[in-house]
Scaffold this active site. Structure first.
Site, PDB file in Angstrom:
ATOM      1  NE  ARG A 160      -3.139   0.817  -4.581  1.00  0.00           N
ATOM      2  CZ  ARG A 160      -2.408   0.398  -3.444  1.00  0.00           C
ATOM      3  NH1 ARG A 160      -1.523  -0.157  -3.615  1.00  0.00           N
ATOM      4  NH2 ARG A 160      -3.100   0.292  -2.173  1.00  0.00           N
ATOM      5  CB  SER A 239      -9.340   3.855  -3.843  1.00  0.00           C
ATOM      6  OG  SER A 239      -9.684   3.382  -2.433  1.00  0.00           O
ATOM      7  CD  GLU A 343      -6.296   2.635  -7.055  1.00  0.00           C
ATOM      8  OE1 GLU A 343      -6.254   1.420  -7.079  1.00  0.00           O
ATOM      9  OE2 GLU A 343      -6.243   3.496  -6.245  1.00  0.00           O
TER      10      GLU A 343
END
Length: 351
Positions: A160, A239, A343
């Site tokens: 990520r 998420s 995130e």
């Protein structure tokens, strides 16, 4: 190039949250994107880049500066080489590659947002990450004042993360190039156990790419991870927290906390994450800390379908969302000594 003033930004995000921008510019060509970026930089005006809005948390006060919405279009397939304009809808692009019989991104179906955002976040799900297929990223380098082509191996991809995320004010992605695979209509080897189980095959097997895509879409929909205006469980950024990556010492301390809290027979998820590193599950941590599906009494709550998704139930503010995020983050840290990291990108606010 369209220009609006005091323009609402909430409708441009999947959270449907955030105040207005002083100025909103919508660019439909690469030249328009570059011109808008240069104009903001030359004037010293703060600049916010918006693609699909699926990874943004914008403060209730909005954004004082120029918000640039990238709405470029372009889908070019030459053999197994795919080039996407930054503004292309990612999920639609995945569907088109599968229809063309190509493999490599079929398990990334249903992920909301634009193609230009995928290398920034190194988007991944169900055993695939874009870093494994991206060969080049064409971007405008704000520091150099020119368009550059960055090979995939120089993008600094990790979980990520990427060079683009590390330097958020330097590069504006214009186009992304991928190397896909012609496997006779079959998928890439399946890596994610849940996907393999749903298909009744073993990890490492191939299945028709169209079936793999349909299966992933069904799995995502069951977790509220496919956009649906009528379903508030999808009014989210997917998420909200990344899976924590721990050093061996941190992991050992974490296991002691788990044993003290849940008993010696409880084993949390653990996956290799590189030399001396272990990745565990944010969803597991959140659930075991007491924040179950549907948690919350206000207009921002945990999804009823997936523990990792924080959602706007229709009347939330950004502050409502952040209050819930802080409660979850702090509760997990108190329970297990692990600090979750958000995130989505925050604009004008922070956890």
């Amino acid at each position: 190039m369209q220009e609006l003033h005091d323009a609402p930004l909430a409708p441009l995000t999947t959270f449907r949250l955030g105040g207005p921008a002083t100025r909103l510019v919508t660019a439909t060509t690469d030249d328009e994107v570059i011109a808008a970026v240069r104009a903001a930089d030359d004037a010293g005006t703060p600049l916010l880049i918006i693609g699909g809005g699926s990874n943004l948390v914008i403060g209730d006060k909005g954004f004082e500066g120029t918000a640039l919405r990238i709405a470029t279009r372009g889908f070019a397939l030459e053999g197994t080489t795919l080039t996407l304009a930054a503004g292309e809808n990612w999920s639609d692009a995945v569907a088109r590659t599968v229809e063309s019989g190509l493999a490599g991104i079929e398990c990334l179906a249903g992920i909301p947002g634009s193609a230009g955002a995928t290398p920034i976040q190194n988007v991944g799900a169900y055993g695939q990450e874009v870093s494994t297929t991206i060969t080049e990223v064409i971007a405008y380098d704000r520091r150099a004042g020119e368009t550059v082509t960055i090979p995939g191996e120089e993008c600094g991809f990790s979980y990520r993360h990427s060079r683009f995320k590390q330097h958020p004010d330097r590069f504006v992605v214009l186009r992304v190039r991928f190397a896909l695979e012609d496997a006779g209509g079959l998928s890439a080897p399946l890596k994610y156990p849940e996907t393999a189980r749903a298909l009744g095959v073993e990890a490492g097997d191939r299945v028709p790419a169209a079936i793999a895509r349909e299966t992933v879409l069904a799995l995502r929909a069951g977790k509220g991870m496919v956009l649906d205006d009528a379903d508030h469980d999808t009014w989210s950024a997917g998420s909200f927290f990344t899976n924590p990556i721990l050093t061996e010492a941190e992991h050992a301390a974490f296991l002691r906390r788990v044993q003290d809290r849940l008993g010696p027979d409880v084993a949390p998820p653990a996956f290799p994450a590189g030399d001396g590193l272990v990745k565990t599950s944010a969803a597991w941590l959140i659930d075991r800390a007491g924040f179950t599906k549907g948690y919350g009494a206000g207009p921002a709550r945990i999804s009823t379908k997936h523990t990792l998704a924080l959602t706007n139930r229709g009347a939330a503010t950004t502050e409502d969302l952040l209050a819930l995020a802080r409660e979850v983050r702090d509760g997990v840290r108190e329970a297990f000594g692990v600090t979750l990291v958000n995130e989505p990108v925050t604009v004008g606010v922070s956890l």
